[in-house]
Design an enzyme around this catalytic site. Structure first.
Site, mmCIF file in Angstrom:
data_model
loop_
_atom_site.group_PDB
_atom_site.id
_atom_site.type_symbol
_atom_site.label_atom_id
_atom_site.label_comp_id
_atom_site.label_asym_id
_atom_site.label_seq_id
_atom_site.Cartn_x
_atom_site.Cartn_y
_atom_site.Cartn_z
ATOM 1 N N GLY A 23 2.908 2.559 10.666
ATOM 2 C CA GLY A 23 3.834 3.673 10.465
ATOM 3 C C GLY A 23 4.599 4.064 11.717
ATOM 4 C CB SER B 160 5.747 -1.609 11.842
ATOM 5 O OG SER B 160 5.349 -0.274 12.132
ATOM 6 C CE LYS C 231 -0.154 3.175 4.794
ATOM 7 N NZ LYS C 231 0.007 3.282 6.262
ATOM 8 C CG ASN D 92 -1.755 1.200 1.390
ATOM 9 O OD1 ASN D 92 -1.828 2.031 0.480
ATOM 10 N ND2 ASN D 92 -2.411 1.337 2.538
ATOM 11 C CD GLU E 99 -2.823 5.429 6.845
ATOM 12 O OE1 GLU E 99 -2.885 5.406 5.602
ATOM 13 O OE2 GLU E 99 -1.905 4.865 7.481
ATOM 14 C CG HIS F 143 -5.737 1.904 5.405
ATOM 15 N ND1 HIS F 143 -5.242 2.836 6.292
ATOM 16 C CD2 HIS F 143 -4.738 1.017 5.195
ATOM 17 C CE1 HIS F 143 -3.994 2.521 6.591
ATOM 18 N NE2 HIS F 143 -3.663 1.431 5.940
ATOM 19 C CD GLU G 47 -3.234 -2.269 7.473
ATOM 20 O OE1 GLU G 47 -2.205 -2.555 6.859
ATOM 21 O OE2 GLU G 47 -3.833 -1.194 7.317
HETATM 22 P P1 13P Z 1 3.315 0.564 7.588
HETATM 23 O O1 13P Z 1 3.821 -0.726 7.003
HETATM 24 O O2 13P Z 1 4.011 1.766 7.047
HETATM 25 O O3 13P Z 1 3.271 0.506 9.076
HETATM 26 O O4 13P Z 1 1.775 0.718 7.091
HETATM 27 C C1 13P Z 1 0.903 -0.342 7.249
HETATM 28 C C2 13P Z 1 -0.339 -0.056 6.529
HETATM 29 O O5 13P Z 1 -1.120 0.788 6.930
HETATM 30 C C3 13P Z 1 -0.604 -0.781 5.290
HETATM 31 O O6 13P Z 1 -1.892 -0.550 4.817
#
Ligand code: 13P
Length: 254
Positions: free
Chosen positions: A176, A216, A14, A12, A100, A98, A170
Site C-alpha cells: 500500500g 504495490s 481487503k 485481495n 495486516e 496477512h 509480502e
Molecule cells: P497493495 O497491492 O495495495 O500494496 O497490497 C498488497 C497486499 O497486501 C496484498 O495482500
C-alpha cells in the site's frame, strides 16, 4: 528446468468496496477472463460479500478466496468463520497470516499455524503470507524473520500438506506504499524460500509450491517481477479493486 508451477494471481480486496461494487467488479472480471487462460486467478472479497461474489464466479475459472478464517470447526466463537463455512459457500482458498492481521490484529506465527492446519484439513488452499518490516530489512534481519515466519506458520505440517499451500512474500514496507520491491530484491527472498522448502521438506515440494509476491504490484511492474525464476504469481491489493488494472496484471502474467 521446466517449471510446473502455474502462475497464480489473486486480488485481495481487503476492507474495500460495497456490495454493488463487488458484484460489478466480479461481473467485469468474469466477462473478460477466458477459461483457457494460462494463469490461475482468484479474488478475495470481504467475507460479507463472499456469497454474492460466489454466485457470479460459480462455473467460471475465477477462484474464490476468503481473507481470513478461524481454526476451530464450530462453536462459541462470536464473530468468527470456519473453514467448513467457507467451502460451503464456494471458497477454494483462504489468505492466512496477512501482515495486516499480524501487525494490526495481533496474529502470531502460532495462531497462523493453527489456521493453516485447519484450512488444509477443511480442503481450502491456504495462501500463507510472510514478510519483513522496513525496520527489520534495514537491520539486515530479513532472512531470519522470513525463516522464523516460515517455520512457525508451517510447524507440524507434512510434506504432502505443504505441497498444497501457496506462499505469499509480502514485504510490509511495500504494501500500500507504492514502493514495490525491485525484481532482484523480491527474487532474493523467493529463492531463499525455495531453499527453505527444499531443506525442510524435499525437492518435489520445493519445485511445486507457488510463491506469490505482494506489495504495490501494478500492471506496469508485474511483468518484471513475474519473469523472475522464483516468482510464481502476485497477491494484489489496491490494483485489484478495478477491473482494468487487475486484468492488466493478469495479461502481464500471461
Ligand atoms: P497493495 O497491492 O495495495 O500494496 O497490497 C498488497 C497486499 O497486501 C496484498 O495482500
Amino acid at each position: 528446468m521446466l517449471s510446473v508451477r502455474k502462475t497464480f494471481i489473486a486480488g485481495n480486496w481487503k476492507m474495500n468496496l460495497s456490495r454493488a461494487e463487488s458484484v460489478k467488479l466480479t461481473q467485469a472480471l468474469t466477462a473478460a477472463f477466458s477459461a483457457d487462460s494460462a494463469v490461475e486467478v482468484a479474488i478475495c472479497p470481504p467475507s460479507v460479500y463472499l456469497d454474492a461474489v460466489a454466485a457470479i464466479v460459480r462455473g467460471t475459472s475465477i477462484g474464490l478466496s476468503a481473507q481470513n478464517m478461524y481454526h476451530e470447526a464450530s462453536g462459541a466463537f462470536t464473530g468468527e468463520i470456519s473453514a467448513a463455512m467457507l467451502t460451503d459457500i464456494g471458497c477454494q482458498y483462504v489468505i492466512l497470516g496477512h501482515s495486516e492481521r499480524r501487525h494490526i490484529l495481533g496474529e502470531t506465527n502460532s495462531t497462523v499455524n493453527q489456521k493453516v492446519q485447519a484450512a488444509i484439513k477443511g480442503n481450502l488452499t491456504p495462501i500463507v503470507c510472510l514478510g519483513e518490516t522496513l525496520e527489520e530489512r534495514e537491520a539486515g534481519s530479513t532472512g531470519t524473520v522470513i525463516e522464523q515466519q516460515f517455520d512457525g506458520s508451517l510447524a507440524g505440517l507434512t510434506s504432502e500438506q505443504v505441497a498444497q499451500i501457496v506462499i505469499a512474500y509480502e514485504p510490509v514496507w511495500a504494501i500500500g506504499t507504492g514502493k514495490v520491491a525491485t525484481p532482484d530484491q523480491a527474487e532474493e527472498v523467493h529463492a531463499d524460500l525455495r531453499r527453505l522448502l527444499e531443506s525442510r521438506y524435499n525437492s518435489s515440494v520445493a519445485s511445486n509450491v507457488r510463491i506469490q509476491y505482494g506489495g504495490s504490484v501494478k500492471a506496469e511492474n508485474a511483468a518484471a517481477l513475474l519473469t523472475q525464476p522464483n516468482i510464481d504469481g502476485a497477491l494484489v491489493g489496491g490494483a485489484s479493486l478495478q477491473a482494468e488494472s487487475f486484468l492488466g496484471i493478469i495479461s502481464a502474467a500471461a
